[in-house]
Every structure is written in C-alpha cells, then in structure tokens.
Design an enzyme around this catalytic site. Structure first.
Site, short mmCIF file in Angstrom:
data_model
loop_
_atom_site.label_atom_id
_atom_site.label_comp_id
_atom_site.label_asym_id
_atom_site.label_seq_id
_atom_site.Cartn_x
_atom_site.Cartn_y
_atom_site.Cartn_z
CG ASN A 87 44.76 7.89 34.72
OD1 ASN A 87 45.82 8.47 34.92
ND2 ASN A 87 43.87 8.32 33.84
CB VAL A 96 36.57 2.60 33.54
CG1 VAL A 96 36.08 1.25 33.04
CG2 VAL A 96 35.63 3.72 33.07
CG HIS A 100 41.30 2.15 30.93
ND1 HIS A 100 40.71 1.72 32.11
CD2 HIS A 100 41.42 3.49 31.06
CE1 HIS A 100 40.47 2.75 32.89
NE2 HIS A 100 40.90 3.85 32.28
#
Ligand code: 5GP
Ligand code: ZN
Length: 116
Positions: A87, A96, A100
C-alpha cells in the site's frame, strides 16, 4: 529511524510474532489479520514507501518477494495461493511509513481488492 514502529520491531523494542528473519529482511504476523495468513515482510533498511525506493534499494525491495514466497511455503499457502501488496499513500490506506509487503492468503481473496 527511532520513531518508526517497524524499525522498533526490527530492533526488538516492540514485540511481534516474527516468522522469518535474516540479515536483510524480517517477516512478522500482522496484528490485525485480514486473512487466515497475514504476514508483513519488511527490509531492515528504513524506506518510507514505494515512492521512496532508490536504485540502491532495488536489491532489498526485490528480496522481499523472495522472502514472501518462502513465508507462503512455510505457511502452507504456496499452492492454494496468496497475494502480495504494497500500500502506498492515502488512497491505498498506507498507515505505517516503513515499506512493507503484505502477504495474505489462506482463503479465496476475491478481486478486485477494493470496492468498485
Ligand atoms: P498499511 O495499512 O500501512 O499497508 O499496513 C500496516 C499494517 O500494519 C496494518 O495491516 C496493521 O494491522 C499492521 N500493524 C500496525 N501496527 C502494528 C503492530 O504494532 N504490530 C504488527 N504486527 N502489525 C501492526
Ligand atoms: Zn522504519
């Protein structure tokens, strides 16, 4: 990055259910799983988002996919199937800001992965 949640997980200052770890990457279970298997694979180097991947990061970011495939194998979803997602930014809901790779699977995931 001292104020980054995922850097703190890398430094073991915050607990996580780590499923894979080596000198370049670590993988841990998402605290709020969206599927039976939901693992986040991150590079040890702090990169804020996909928008911030530099040429020098290419190997580390590419490596996340190899870790994702190993995690999928270990989780028993390599053959049933799984999805990998970065994302990036507000419309994708990035929350965040340490890059990731989500690895999700363990059930049929549907497509597209967002409301039409
Ligand atoms: P994003 O929305 O940025 O693509 O994904 C961030 C993910 O990190 C979310 O799926 C969220 O549930 C997960 N997350 C947020 N805080 C923590 C945490 O402290 N520990 C773990 N294991 N996952 C977290
Ligand atoms: Zn970080």
């Amino acid at each position: 990055m001292s104020d980054c949640l995922f850097c703190k997980i890398i430094d073991k200052k915050i607990n996580a259910d780590i499923v894979y770890e080596d000198e370049r990457a670590i993988a841990f279970r998402d605290i709020k799983p969206a599927a039976p298997t939901h693992v986040l694979v991150i590079p040890r180097v702090h990169i804020t988002s996909l928008n911030d991947v530099l040429a020098e990061h290419e190997a580390d970011v590419g490596y996340l996919f190899r870790v994702a495939a190993q995690v999928a194998e270990r989780e028993g979803i390599a053959q049933s199937g799984y999805r990998t997602v970065f994302n990036c930014g507000p419309d994708a809901g990035q929350s965040v800001f340490h890059i990731h790779l989500h690895v999700v699977g363990g059930k049929p995931l549907g497509w597209p992965p967002f409301p039409r």
